[in-house]
Design an enzyme around this catalytic site. Structure first.
Site, PDB file in Angstrom:
ATOM      1  N   HIS A 108     -26.885 -24.825 -34.251  1.00 19.13           N
ATOM      2  CA  HIS A 108     -26.397 -25.690 -33.178  1.00 19.13           C
ATOM      3  C   HIS A 108     -25.481 -26.799 -33.691  1.00 19.13           C
ATOM      4  O   HIS A 108     -24.513 -27.166 -33.006  1.00 19.13           O
ATOM      5  CB  HIS A 108     -27.585 -26.275 -32.412  1.00 19.13           C
ATOM      6  CG  HIS A 108     -28.319 -25.257 -31.597  1.00 19.13           C
ATOM      7  ND1 HIS A 108     -29.522 -24.704 -31.992  1.00 19.13           N
ATOM      8  CD2 HIS A 108     -28.015 -24.665 -30.410  1.00 19.13           C
ATOM      9  CE1 HIS A 108     -29.912 -23.823 -31.089  1.00 19.13           C
ATOM     10  NE2 HIS A 108     -29.029 -23.783 -30.117  1.00 19.13           N
TER      11      HIS A 108
ATOM     12  N   GLU B 123     -31.784 -23.329 -24.145  1.00 13.98           N
ATOM     13  CA  GLU B 123     -32.810 -23.886 -25.035  1.00 13.98           C
ATOM     14  C   GLU B 123     -32.758 -25.409 -25.068  1.00 13.98           C
ATOM     15  O   GLU B 123     -33.734 -26.057 -25.429  1.00 13.98           O
ATOM     16  CB  GLU B 123     -32.622 -23.342 -26.451  1.00 13.98           C
ATOM     17  CG  GLU B 123     -32.755 -21.829 -26.556  1.00 13.98           C
ATOM     18  CD  GLU B 123     -31.998 -21.277 -27.744  1.00 13.98           C
ATOM     19  OE1 GLU B 123     -31.288 -22.056 -28.407  1.00 13.98           O
ATOM     20  OE2 GLU B 123     -32.123 -20.076 -28.009  1.00 13.98           O
TER      21      GLU B 123
ATOM     22  N   ASP C  63     -24.419 -19.951 -11.755  1.00 11.16           N
ATOM     23  CA  ASP C  63     -23.609 -18.971 -12.485  1.00 11.16           C
ATOM     24  C   ASP C  63     -22.362 -19.685 -13.013  1.00 11.16           C
ATOM     25  O   ASP C  63     -21.536 -20.175 -12.238  1.00 11.16           O
ATOM     26  CB  ASP C  63     -23.233 -17.835 -11.541  1.00 11.16           C
ATOM     27  CG  ASP C  63     -22.344 -16.793 -12.193  1.00 11.16           C
ATOM     28  OD1 ASP C  63     -21.984 -16.954 -13.372  1.00 11.16           O
ATOM     29  OD2 ASP C  63     -22.002 -15.815 -11.511  1.00 11.16           O
ATOM     30  N   ALA C  64     -22.221 -19.755 -14.325  1.00  6.92           N
ATOM     31  CA  ALA C  64     -21.110 -20.502 -14.916  1.00  6.92           C
ATOM     32  C   ALA C  64     -19.763 -19.905 -14.533  1.00  6.92           C
ATOM     33  O   ALA C  64     -18.780 -20.642 -14.359  1.00  6.92           O
ATOM     34  CB  ALA C  64     -21.258 -20.539 -16.438  1.00  6.92           C
TER      35      ALA C  64
ATOM     36  N   ASP D  27     -22.129 -21.505 -25.261  1.00  2.60           N
ATOM     37  CA  ASP D  27     -23.311 -21.068 -26.005  1.00  2.60           C
ATOM     38  C   ASP D  27     -24.015 -20.004 -25.188  1.00  2.60           C
ATOM     39  O   ASP D  27     -25.149 -20.172 -24.750  1.00  2.60           O
ATOM     40  CB  ASP D  27     -24.227 -22.273 -26.266  1.00  2.60           C
ATOM     41  CG  ASP D  27     -25.417 -21.914 -27.149  1.00  2.60           C
ATOM     42  OD1 ASP D  27     -25.356 -20.862 -27.806  1.00  2.60           O
ATOM     43  OD2 ASP D  27     -26.397 -22.671 -27.157  1.00  2.60           O
TER      44      ASP D  27
ATOM     45  N   PRO E  60     -23.498  -5.972 -18.699  1.00  2.00           N
ATOM     46  CA  PRO E  60     -22.412  -6.315 -17.769  1.00  2.00           C
ATOM     47  C   PRO E  60     -22.011  -7.785 -17.802  1.00  2.00           C
ATOM     48  O   PRO E  60     -20.822  -8.109 -17.700  1.00  2.00           O
ATOM     49  CB  PRO E  60     -22.986  -5.922 -16.406  1.00  2.00           C
ATOM     50  CG  PRO E  60     -23.970  -4.838 -16.707  1.00  2.00           C
ATOM     51  CD  PRO E  60     -24.569  -5.196 -18.030  1.00  2.00           C
TER      52      PRO E  60
END
Length: 840
Positions: free
Chosen positions: A338, A362, A423-424, A457, A466
C-alpha cells in the site's frame, strides 16, 4: 438407484456381509440431527420372522429424525482384524421405500456425481499415545467424524499392528476415510476423500476435536504441548465449477493451491469466510516454517522476557486476504504494497488536496492517503460495503488511523474521508463522462470537483472476470478518469505480477489487459507514463504499478533524489501519537528504486509488434555493432565555420558512417539536475555574485538543455567534444538524433516539436536516461581525416519559451552577424548577465 453398485452381485449381497452375525458392534455415537444426519438403510437377508429376503429391497439413503442407538460391544468378540457393516442399525431406524425423504435432503439426493472430488489430508502430532493405540477409540472417532460431517458410512475396517499402531479404512457412500497412527511418536495421518459437492473444509474442526487428543503430562507441572495440526485440501478429478458447487475460490492458484493445498504450514487457520453480493472473502492466519518458527510464535505469546515475547509482532502469523481465491493483501506485505501504491504518486504532485480511490475496500489505501497533511478530501468509491465492514472486523490493522494525529480510530471515520458504496465505473461516468451537462448536474457540486490524484486499487488486470474487462477495457470509463483530473493530475494503478525476461509481449496472453489500458492512457493524452515494481508486497512475484501524468513537467518530481523525497516526507507526512514514523516502508531511497524500470519490463516491451522504435541497440547509448572512434583520434584547432567561431574539433583519422564518437568518455558528462539548475538561477537573480555568474556562463556557453527529466536540466560534455561547433545550412556530420530542420528552415515563431523529446511511454529511454542524455554523437556520414566535426545545435534546444531567440541567434551567427556565447565569454564576460538579471 444412482448410488447402487455396478457389480454383478444380487441386492442382498450388496447390502450385507456374509458373516454378519459374527461381526461385533462397537458403541455408535452418531448424534445426528434431522438436517445433518444421513445413514445407509439396509435390510438383513433374513427377516425377524425368519423369512428370506426376496432381493427386491435395495440400499437407499435415509434421513433419521432421532439419534441412532448405540450397539452393544462384546469384549470377548474383539478381533485385531475387524470389518463392520453399516447395517448395524436397528430396524426401527429403517424407513420403508414408501416413506419420503425430508425436503431438506431432496437437493442432496439429486446431486449429479461428476468425476470430481475433494481430498482432505490431515497430519496431527503430539497426540495421546494411548488413544492412538486403541482400535476401539479410534474407530469410534472415525464413526463420529463421518456422522458429524453429514457423510454416509457403508463399512469400515480396522487393524491393530504389532507392536503398536492402528490402521483404519472406512468406505463411504461418498468415497472413503482412512488413517494410520504411530502411538510412540504421538502422530496420526488421516485422509478423507469425497465425491460430493458439499465442502470438506468445515470437517476440519470435527477431525481436530475428535482426533487431536493431547497427551497427559509426563510429570507434575509439565506444560503439555497442544497437538499440532497440518492439513491440505485439494480438488481432484474433472469438474464443471458452476455445475458442481462454488469451487472457484477453492480451485484458485492462490487460495486453493498455495494455501489450502499446501500441507506443511505450521499454522493454517481460517479467520473468516464471507460471501458478499459481489465476491467471496477468505481470510487466513498462516505460519510457514520457512519464515517463522512455530516455537518462536508460541514463545512470543508468553511473558518469559525473551526476545520473542518482547517483539511478538515479528513472530505473529501472517494474515492473508483472498477475494474469490485471489491473494489481495497480507499483514506482512501490507506496508510494502500500500505504501508503494500510494506515496510515489502523492509525492509526484506538489500539493495534492483532492484525492480519489477506486476500490480499496480493506481501508489501507485510504489510511496511506490520509497521512498527507495536504489532503482536504479523499473520496473512496467501493462497490462492496460488506467488504469494508468485514475488513473493519477482521483486518483492523489495515484501516487503523488511531496513531495519526488528527484522524480517527477507523480511517473511514476521518472527517476527510468520503466513502461511497457505489459502482466506480458508473460513479465517474455520471459525473465526468462525455455529455455531462453543466446546467443539469444531478449531484452535489463538490462531486464535480476535479481530483489531483486518483488511485486505482481494484482487480488485477490478469483476473479474467467481466468486471476486470470493464475496468481496463472500457474507453468511456477511462476517458472519464482522465477528464476528472486537474491539469497536473496523476493516476496510479496496480498492474499485477511483474513480467520476467521469458514472457511474451503484453499484447498477447494473460497480460493483454495491461497492454490495452496502457494504450488507452497514451491515446487520451497522458504526457508521461511510468511503470515500477515492488518486491516486498508479499506476493510470489514482484508487483507492478503504473503511474500516468497529465503534465509532462511532473516528471521532475518523479526523478527527485533521495534527499528531496526525505525533505518532502518531513514536511508533509502527519505526525503520530506514538512518535514513530507514519511510514513503515516508503522513503527517499526506496523511491529512487522505482525511477528505473526493471530489465524484464524493457525486454517484454521490446517484444511488442511492431517493435518500438527505441528498441534497437543504438538507442541504449552504446552499440557493440558500431565501431567507436576514441577521443584520442580528435584534436582541437581553430574552427573553419567562420571568422568568429573560435575553437573546433577535427578528426585525425577517417571515421566511417555510423561510428560512435568518443563513446568511452561520454558517461563522464557534467549533469545539472532541474532542481539544481533552478537553484543556481534563483540565486543568480537575487545576488550579483561573480562566482554564480561564472557558473551560469559556463553552463550556457558549453552546455546544452535536456528535458528528459521533465523540466530543463543542463549537460556539459567534459571532454574536448564540448568544443564541437554548429554546422550551418545543414552541413553537420555528427549528431545524437537525426533531424531535418536547420537554423535557416526552422520557423522562428513556432516551436519545432521535432526537438522536444516527449515520448510519454518509452521503457528503453526510461531505463537508459543517463546514456541517452550523454551517449555522444554518431557519424552521420563518412568523415575524412582533417575534417571538422559539426553538430546541429537545434538538437539541443528543448526550451519552447526561448525557441525564437535560439533560432535567431544561430541564424545570425551563420550569416556572420553575431558570435556565439563562448566568444562573448572569452572577450570579457557576457554583458547579457545584467540584462538577464534585470529581466529585460
Amino acid at each position: 438407484d444412482k448410488y447402487k453398485s455396478k457389480g454383478g452381485r444380487s441386492n442382498d449381497e450388496k447390502c450385507k456381509n456374509e458373516n454378519d452375525d459374527d461381526i461385533p458392534r462397537i458403541p455408535q455415537k452418531t448424534r445426528l440431527s434431522k438436517k445433518s444426519k444421513r445413514s445407509i438403510a439396509v435390510d438383513s437377508s433374513d427377516d425377524d420372522d425368519g423369512s428370506e429376503n426376496d432381493g427386491n429391497e435395495e440400499c437407499r439413503v435415509e434421513d433419521n429424525d432421532n439419534d441412532a442407538p448405540k450397539g452393544d460391544s462384546d469384549d470377548d468378540d474383539k478381533s485385531s482384524d475387524k470389518e463392520h457393516n453399516a447395517d448395524d442399525v436397528n430396524d426401527d431406524d429403517v424407513k420403508s421405500d414408501e416413506e419420503e425423504v425430508d425436503d431438506d435432503d431432496d437437493d442432496d439426493d439429486e446431486e449429479e456425481h461428476l468425476p470430481a472430488g475433494q481430498h482432505l489430508l490431515v497430519d496431527i502430532k503430539d497426540v495421546d499415545g494411548t488413544f492412538l493405540n486403541s482400535e476401539e477409540l479410534l474407530a469410534q472417532a472415525m464413526v463420529d467424524v463421518v456422522a458429524d460431517s453429514r457423510l454416509t458410512l457403508l463399512s469400515y475396517h480396522c487393524h491393530t499392528l504389532v507392536p503398536t499402531g492402528v490402521s483404519c479404512v472406512g468406505v463411504l457412500l461418498e468415497s472413503h476415510i482412512s488413517f494410520h497412527t504411530w502411538p510412540t511418536e504421538g502422530v496420526i495421518t488421516l485422509d478423507l476423500f469425497t465425491c460430493g459437492a458439499a465442502p470438506l473444509l468445515p470437517v476440519l474442526p470435527v477431525i481436530e476435536r475428535l482426533f487431536a487428543i493431547p497427551r497427559p503430562p509426563l510429570f507434575e507441572g509439565e506444560e503439555v504441548p497442544k497437538p499440532g495440526v497440518g492439513w491440505s485440501h485439494v480438488l481432484r478429478g474433472f469438474r464443471d465449477d458452476k455445475a458442481h458447487g462454488d469451487t472457484d475460490a477453492l480451485s484458485s492458484d492462490d487460495l486453493g493451491v498455495d494455501v489450502l493445498g499446501y500441507l506443511f504450514y505450521d499454522l493454517k487457520e481460517e479467520v473468516a469466510s464471507v460471501q458478499t453480493p459481489f465476491q467471496r472473502i477468505d481470510i487466513y492466519n498462516l505460519i510457514d516454517s520457512r519464515s517463522v518458527n512455530i516455537t518462536d510464535y508460541q514463545r512470543s505469546l508468553s511473558n518469559d522476557g525473551s526476545y520473542q515475547a518482547q517483539h511478538p509482532d515479528l513472530f505473529a502469523p501472517n494474515k492473508v486476504v483472498f477475494l474469490d481465491g485471489v491473494k489481495q493483501s497480507t499483514s506482512k506485505g501490507d506496508a510494502g504494497y500500500h505504501e508503494s501504491l500510494v506515496h510515489p504518486c502523492m509525492f509526484m504532485h506538489a500539493d495534492p488536496k483532492n484525492v480519489a480511490i477506486i476500490g480499496g475496500g480493506e481501508g489501507a489505501t485510504l489510511r496511506e492517503v490520509l497521512k498527507h497533511d495536504t489532503v482536504e478530501k479523499c473520496t473512496m468509491v467501493e462497490i462492496d460495503e460488506l467488504m469494508v465492514t468485514t475488513s473493519r472486523k477482521y483486518l483492523k490493522e489495515w484501516s487503523d488511523c488511531s496513531d495519526i494525529v488528527g484522524s480517527e480510530e477507523w480511517c473511514v471515520d476521518d472527517p476527510r474521508a468520503d466513502v461511497r458504496y457505489e459502482d466506480a465505473v458508473a460513479w465517474f461516468i455520471d459525473r465526468f463522462g462525455e455529455g455531462v451537462d453543466e446546467k443539469e448536474k444531478k449531484f452535489d457540486e463538490d462531486d464535480y470537483r476535479p481530483f489531483d490524484v486518483i488511485i486505482m486499487d481494484a482487480l488485477d488486470p490478469q483476473v479474467n472476470i467481466p468486471f476486470a474487462e470493464v475496468l481496463y477495457k472500457q474507453p468511456a470509463f477511462l476517458q472519464s478518469i482522465y477528464d476528472s483530473l486537474t491539469e497536473d493530475g496523476i493516476i496510479v494503478m496496480q498492474l499485477g505480477d511483474a513480467p520476467s525476461i521469458h514472457d511474451p509481449s503484453d499484447q498477447v496472453g494473460r497480460n493483454e489487459n495491461r497492454a490495452i489500458i496502457t494504450e488507452h492512457l497514451l491515446r487520451m493524452g497522458f504526457e508521461s507514463v511510468h511503470v515500477y515494481e515492488e518486491k516486498h508486497s508479499d506476493f510470489d512475484e514482484s508487483w507492478t504499478y503504473l503511474v500516468a501524468m497529465k503534465d509532462y513537467t511532473s516528471r521532475s518530481l518523479w526523478y527527485s533524489n533521495a534527499a528531496q523525497i526525505e525533505v518532502a516526507i518531513q514536511k508533509r507526512i502527519k505526525h503520530t501519537h506514538s512518535g514513530k514514523s507514519a511510514l513503515r516502508f516508503f522513503d527517499g531511497a526506496t523511491m529512487m528504486t522505482y525511477q528505473t524500470p526493471h530489465k524484464a519490463q524493457e525486454v517484454v516491451y521490446c517484444r511488442n509488434k511492431p517493435m518500438p522504435a527505441g528498441c534497437d541497440e543504438a538507442t541504449h547509448g552504446f552499440s557493440k555493432s558500431r565501431p567507436n572512434v576514441p577521443i584520442s583520434s580528435f584534436e582541437v584547432k581553430t574552427s573553419q565555420v567562420g571568422d568568429h567561431a573560435g575553437r573546433g574539433v577535427f578528426a585525425k583519422v577517417d571515421i566511417p558512417k555510423g561510428a560512435h564518437i568518443g563513446a568511452e568518455q561520454s558517461a563522464n558528462s557534467i549533469n545539472v539536475a532541474p532542481t539544481t539548475y533552478d537553484i543556481i538561477q534563483t540565486l543568480a537573480e537575487e545576488h550579483d555574485l561573480a562566482d554564480l555568474d561564472a557558473v551560469l556562463e559556463y553552463l550556457w556557453g558549453y552546455g546544452f538543455d535536456s528535458n528528459l527529466y521533465g523540466e530543463t536540466s543542463v549537460v556539459v560534455d567534459s571532454t574536448i567534444l564540448t568544443f564541437v561547433n554548429h554546422g550551418c545550412n545543414g552541413t553537420y556530420n555528427a549528431a545524437t538524433v537525426t533531424s531535418t530542420v536547420t537554423e535557416m528552415t526552422a520557423g522562428a515563431e513556432e516551436f519545432n516539436e521535432e526537438f522536444f523529446i516527449n515520448d510519454p511511454y518509452d521503457l528503453v529511454v526510461a531505463r537508459h536516461l543517463p546514456h541517452n542524455q550523454n551517449s555522444g554523437d554518431v557519424a552521420l556520414r563518412d568523415i575524412k581525416a582533417g575534417e571538422e566535426i559539426l553538430n546541429n545545435y537545434l538538437d539541443f534546444s528543448t526550451d519552447e519559451e526561448n525557441w525564437k531567440d535560439y533560432v535567431r541567434d544561430l541564424r545570425n551567427q551563420c550569416l556572420g552577424k553575431g558570435v556565439g556565447s563562448i566568444t562573448d565569454i572569452e572577450r570579457g564576460g557576457l554583458p547579457s548577465m545584467k540584462v538577464w538579471r534585470d529581466g529585460k
